[in-house]
Write a protein that holds these residues in place. Structure first.
Motif, PDB file in Angstrom:
ATOM      1  N   LEU A 142      12.106   4.939  -2.676  1.00 25.74           N
ATOM      2  CA  LEU A 142      11.589   4.394  -1.393  1.00 25.74           C
ATOM      3  C   LEU A 142      10.378   3.569  -1.515  1.00 25.74           C
ATOM      4  N   ALA A 143       9.829   3.796  -2.758  1.00 28.39           N
ATOM      5  CA  ALA A 143       8.694   2.848  -3.133  1.00 28.39           C
ATOM      6  C   ALA A 143       9.183   1.362  -3.319  1.00 28.39           C
ATOM      7  N   GLY A 144      10.460   1.346  -4.210  1.00 30.68           N
ATOM      8  CA  GLY A 144      11.061   0.190  -4.507  1.00 30.68           C
ATOM      9  C   GLY A 144      11.578  -0.474  -3.101  1.00 30.68           C
ATOM     10  N   PHE A 145      11.727   0.160  -2.188  1.00 24.33           N
ATOM     11  CA  PHE A 145      12.390  -0.324  -0.867  1.00 24.33           C
ATOM     12  C   PHE A 145      11.156  -0.875  -0.176  1.00 24.33           C
ATOM     13  N   ALA A 146      10.117  -0.284  -0.202  1.00 31.19           N
ATOM     14  CA  ALA A 146       8.644  -0.813   0.534  1.00 31.19           C
ATOM     15  C   ALA A 146       8.150  -2.059  -0.336  1.00 31.19           C
ATOM     16  N   ILE A 147       8.274  -2.124  -1.553  1.00 29.37           N
ATOM     17  CA  ILE A 147       7.853  -3.524  -2.190  1.00 29.37           C
ATOM     18  C   ILE A 147       9.032  -4.575  -1.800  1.00 29.37           C
ATOM     19  N   MET A 148      10.227  -4.268  -1.759  1.00 25.36           N
ATOM     20  CA  MET A 148      11.058  -5.299  -1.392  1.00 25.36           C
ATOM     21  C   MET A 148      10.967  -5.930   0.021  1.00 25.36           C
ATOM     22  N   MET A 149      10.571  -4.855   0.989  1.00 25.43           N
ATOM     23  CA  MET A 149      10.336  -5.032   2.449  1.00 25.43           C
ATOM     24  C   MET A 149       8.993  -5.881   2.439  1.00 25.43           C
TER      25      MET A 149
ATOM     26  N   LEU B 213       0.859  -1.016  -0.135  1.00 29.23           N
ATOM     27  CA  LEU B 213      -0.020  -0.033  -0.277  1.00 29.23           C
ATOM     28  C   LEU B 213       0.926   1.323   0.116  1.00 29.23           C
ATOM     29  N   VAL B 214       1.806   1.333   0.758  1.00 30.78           N
ATOM     30  CA  VAL B 214       2.660   2.288   0.898  1.00 30.78           C
ATOM     31  C   VAL B 214       3.529   2.528  -0.448  1.00 30.78           C
ATOM     32  N   ALA B 215       3.880   1.659  -1.153  1.00 36.56           N
ATOM     33  CA  ALA B 215       4.444   1.563  -2.310  1.00 36.56           C
ATOM     34  C   ALA B 215       3.545   2.093  -3.486  1.00 36.56           C
ATOM     35  N   THR B 216       2.544   1.711  -3.396  1.00 34.97           N
ATOM     36  CA  THR B 216       1.454   2.246  -4.437  1.00 34.97           C
ATOM     37  C   THR B 216       1.125   3.797  -4.277  1.00 34.97           C
ATOM     38  N   TRP B 217       1.226   4.074  -2.951  1.00 33.56           N
ATOM     39  CA  TRP B 217       0.864   5.585  -2.635  1.00 33.56           C
ATOM     40  C   TRP B 217       2.150   6.378  -2.907  1.00 33.56           C
ATOM     41  N   LEU B 218       3.221   5.960  -2.501  1.00 31.50           N
ATOM     42  CA  LEU B 218       4.482   6.688  -3.116  1.00 31.50           C
ATOM     43  C   LEU B 218       4.722   6.959  -4.403  1.00 31.50           C
ATOM     44  N   LEU B 219       4.371   5.659  -5.439  1.00 31.00           N
ATOM     45  CA  LEU B 219       4.497   5.937  -6.810  1.00 31.00           C
ATOM     46  C   LEU B 219       3.314   6.575  -7.535  1.00 31.00           C
TER      47      LEU B 219
END
Length: 641
Positions: free
Chosen positions: A38-45, A20-26
């Motif tokens: 940072l969205a990529g970091f959220a996706i990997m996490m 959700l955070v990655a989608t919002w950041l993108l």
């Protein structure tokens, strides 16, 4: 098994939050490279947390491979750190080179992941109170060391950014370091089983908070809307904690007060029921609030869009008439009735009731405020709308007042600057005029006597005009001293060509001025010459100069019985430059006198009520002390011709 279930739920929640955070950041990133990283970091996490869920569900090989991809997480974070620090004012060359090598960091990280898969760097093991948990094998030491090294490099870049940046960037980096310490505390327990420590990874249960806090630390100073969301989230979290405490108290107390059935209900069920109630309340709060507002205030439709429209249109008004016109139009269209708005400068305690709806805006010592007049029969919704609009309109009045005051001050500054430039130009022109005047005077030497006399007369007139322009346009540096008034005026009168004009002095010889001798001499020369010019062709011309000492100043009156001054020239107009009725006059005499008096903090005015046709009254303040910026001479200069 309950604690294992909580761990699995925590990992699943972390995975969902990461997506959700990655989608919002993108969505919000657009062209901001640091937020995309940072969205990529959220996706990997999110993927990494899902690997633990896969292990718990029996998909061991898939879970191990996913978890071994953890070097990509710090790689994305390093990408974010470089972009975040390099943006703005920090343009270090080594950062630029590091940014250019980012693709190689990704290549190396992918190679480490592939090598870890190849050598079997991870395995699944049964640990205390868990079904299956990831551990590093001996071959996985390189994977773990590389991951730690990349994380240290990323935080080193952030540390440099904290040192170089200022303002919100510096605050964001400081917040990220605090969140990083929290994340390190949570992730430390992940490696305990790999080192043979049989301890349940309790801190990892709070892992969802790490990602949310990290993103909030980054964007809170860039995307202001996230602060409102964080405010609501903390509010609901605090309410859940309060409910949890209340449930604990109820579970303990209910059995003792005879509510055995309530005491027998498990605490987790009570907490779950309360949590569901809280969530439902949060979902229905806004709709119920709007419904109740419409019941209590029918006809009032106020929301952020309406208020924003009001504020924007009122702010665009450039004067009071436009502000009132815009205000009447906005309020009338909102309540669908004709409204009158009146702006008053002074506060009035009472207002006459009127059948027409009116909004009176007053200004007093406390500022601007509004009063509704004629709204007794209006509906509550209409009154609420008018009160809210009145408050906003009052604020707009204060803003417009300050804006107009700033505009006046700016115009005054520009006018003063223009006068300074005009004075410099006049002085330059006056100096340049002296040269052709001297040439004309020498060229007229061989002219006939009558022609030469005429030329010399006009040259003297031009020279007087040049001298007056130099005095009026130049700066006044006062050299103050004690000036005996009677001796000064008597010497000027003795040197003046009075002819048949009678002159009377009524000045006590003890009166002294603390003033610039040469400037005061020029004041009386101008006033006496001006009077003589009008009295010379008058049969009974009289000139009188009187002086007296008041409590605060020396007051001097210069009278003459010449023709009265036209009413159109009285007041401030009389002392403006180039205003004269005197034949051959420059129109600068009285303007120079006024300027000299202003420099002495004195004043000059024309009076027609002193028993004479023409009276000029001068006031020189009594000097109680000498200013540091003034040079005081101890002797009186000798009067020259």
């Amino acid at each position: 098994m309950a604690i294992s279930l909580m761990f699995e739920v925590s990992m699943l929640v972390s995975s969902v939050c990461g997506l959700l955070v990655a989608t919002w950041l993108l969505w919000r990133a657009q062209k901001q490279g640091e937020l995309q990283a940072l969205a990529g970091f959220a996706i990997m996490m999110a993927i990494w947390c899902f690997g633990h869920v896969a292990l718990f569900q029996g998909y061991q090989q898939m879970g191990i491979h996913i978890i071994l991809a953890n070097p990509l997480m710090p790689t994305f974070f390093l990408h974010f750190a470089i972009r975040f620090v390099y943006a703005g004012t920090v343009k270090e060359r080594w950062l630029k080179r590091l940014a250019q090598k980012l693709p190689w960091f990704y290549v190396v990280s992918i190679a480490v992941v592939l090598q870890s898969w190849w050598v079997g760097a991870g395995a699944a093991s049964q640990t205390l109170d868990t079904r299956s948990f990831f551990i590093f094998t001996d071959a996985g030491a390189f994977n773990l060391a590389y991951t730690i090294l990349m994380g240290m490099l990323a935080h080193g870049v952030l540390l440099f950014g904290w040192y170089r940046h200022t303002g919100n960037k510096k605050r964001s980096i400081l917040a990220m370091f605090g969140v990083g310490a929290w994340g390190l505390l949570l992730a430390t327990s992940f490696v305990f089983p790999s080192f043979g420590i049989s301890w349940f990874p309790y801190p990892m249960l709070l892992l969802p908070t790490y990602l949310l806090l990290l993103v909030y630390a980054v964007v809170r100073y860039q995307i202001l809307s996230v602060n409102a969301f964080a405010n609501r989230a903390l509010l609901w979290l605090a309410m859940m904690l309060v409910i949890l405490c209340l449930i604990s108290v109820i579970s303990v107390v209910s059995g003792r007060v005879g509510l055995q059935a309530l005491a027998n209900v498990p605490s987790w069920q009570l907490w779950l029921y309360s949590l569901v109630t809280l969530v439902v309340s949060a979902l229905i709060y806004q709709p119920l609030n709007r419904l109740i507002s419409r019941l209590i205030y029918p006809g009032a439709v106020l929301n952020e869009g309406v208020l924003e429209t009001w504020s924007t249109q009122l702010k665009d008004a450039h004067d009071w008439a436009e502000l009132i016109e815009v205000g009447e139009r906005l309020l009338s269209s909102q309540i669908r009735q004709s409204i009158t708005i009146k702006v008053e400068n002074q506060h009035k305690e009472t207002h006459q009731e009127s059948s027409a709806l009116a909004l009176i805006v007053n200004r007093n010592e406390q500022g601007w405020h509004s009063v509704l007049v004629g709204w007794n029969d209006a509906s509550p919704g209409m009154r609420l709308t008018a009160e809210v609009f009145g408050s906003l309109f009052s604020t707009s009045c204060g803003l417009l007042e300050r804006s107009l005051a700033l505009a006046v001050a700016e115009r005054k500054r520009l006018d003063e600057q223009h006068l300074v430039e005009l004075g410099s130009l006049s002085a330059a022109v006056a100096h340049e005029l002296r040269n052709p005047l001297n040439i004309i005077s020498m060229a007229a030497y061989d002219a006939p006597a009558e022609t030469r006399q005429h030329i010399q007369t006009q040259l003297k007139r031009a020279d007087r005009l040049v001298s007056d322009m130099l005095v009026y346009s130049g700066g006044l540096a006062l050299q103050k001293s004690k000036v005996p008034l009677h001796a000064l005026v008597a010497s000027i009168v003795a040197q003046s060509n009075l002819a048949d004009i009678k002159c009377q002095l009524d000045i006590d010889e003890t009166i002294e001025l603390t003033a610039d001798y040469q400037r005061v001499q020029q004041v009386f020369v101008n006033l006496i010459d001006n009077a003589v010019a009008f009295l010379r062709n008058q049969a009974d011309g009289k000139l009188a100069i009187q002086a007296r000492v008041s409590a605060e100043a020396v007051v001097i009156q210069v009278h003459n019985n010449g023709p009265k001054i036209d009413e159109a020239l009285t007041g401030e107009v009389l002392f403006q430059p180039f205003v004269t009725k005197r034949a051959g006059g420059s129109g600068l005499g009285l303007a120079i006198v006024r300027r000299i008096l202003d420099a002495h903090q004195g004043r000059i005015l024309h009076r027609s009520d002193a028993g004479w046709p023409v009276t000029f009254e001068l006031s020189f303040p009594l000097a109680s002390s000498t200013s540091r910026d003034e040079t005081v001479s101890g002797t009186t200069p000798v009067i020259g011709n």
